[in-house]
Design a protein around this motif. Sequence first.
Motif, PDB file in Angstrom:
ATOM      1  N   UNK A   1       0.831  -1.210   0.000  1.00 52.66           N
ATOM      2  CA  UNK A   1       0.000   0.000   0.000  1.00 52.66           C
ATOM      3  C   UNK A   1       0.861   1.254   0.000  1.00 52.66           C
ATOM      4  N   UNK A   2       1.852   1.276   0.870  1.00 55.01           N
ATOM      5  CA  UNK A   2       2.734   2.436   0.972  1.00 55.01           C
ATOM      6  C   UNK A   2       3.550   2.624  -0.303  1.00 55.01           C
ATOM      7  N   UNK A   3       4.096   1.538  -0.809  1.00 56.98           N
ATOM      8  CA  UNK A   3       4.924   1.600  -2.018  1.00 56.98           C
ATOM      9  C   UNK A   3       4.116   2.111  -3.212  1.00 56.98           C
ATOM     10  N   UNK A   4       2.907   1.617  -3.350  1.00 57.22           N
ATOM     11  CA  UNK A   4       2.060   2.028  -4.475  1.00 57.22           C
ATOM     12  C   UNK A   4       1.738   3.516  -4.413  1.00 57.22           C
ATOM     13  N   UNK A   5       1.343   3.991  -3.242  1.00 53.92           N
ATOM     14  CA  UNK A   5       0.984   5.408  -3.115  1.00 53.92           C
ATOM     15  C   UNK A   5       2.198   6.314  -3.316  1.00 53.92           C
TER      16      UNK A   5
END
Length: 272
Positions: free
Chosen positions: A145-149
């Motif tokens: 989630x963090x990487x994508x955002x």
Amino acid sequence: MFIFIPFLKFQMIGSTHKISAYPSLSAVCGLLLGPIYGFFAVVLVTLVYFFFNSKAFYFGIYSLIPPALAVISAGALSEGKWKYAAIILIMGLLLFYLTDVGRVAFCNPCLSILALLLVLIFREKISKLLFNKDYKKLIVGAIILSFTSVMVDHLYGSILGIVYLNLSAEDYISVIPIFVKERLIMTLIGAFFVIFAVEISKCFLKHATKLKEKLIKSYIDEEIKINYKNTFNIDEDLLKKYNVKIPSEEEQKEILKTLAEVMILNNDKDKN
């Protein structure tokens, strides 16, 4: 926490360069507020900060675009609506490669492509990982989630750099090692905040359940005391004649507790 997104900055290790921390926080904003409310929160706060310190925004008012899209992506993924995040990434990649710089510095969005692949592979599983009881799965979900955002923010920031600042392909190629390190650090920071938010939410829900149980028990005890007093006015001979038995206090409590649980369950179903 999300209110201060535009104001937060952190120092890169071994460098004097300061990076705005909002890409790190976009994941937790999307998680807590969802794609819609998260979008409005980020846009509103960024606009306020823009009017106070417009020089801090390299792309002018267009600086709203990367964080807003990053939060929308995170919010959508946390709700299992992975297609929205995929569309945002695909559109960004298409826009990047449509530019002259993008066709030369084709390796620049490599991490954004990786983010897209992760979204396409895990899909709605990302949401399930985030709210999984297994701590390892939670960590995996938080990192994705963090990487994508973070990469959504980076991708659209790169596009703005080409359009708004006229950065060259050489500029983009030269900073690939630097931005890879920076974005990975942002990803880890963002994942930490996501895990922290999930664990805090679990704690609140756990205590909320206990509080609900205490309130129900208190109400049932009070109700039984009142009703049980009225049973003394009942004709016992009449009860024996028709073979009717009055439940004991404990039995009445269990019956009321079961009824309360059924009513709560039905109410939750109606809300869903």
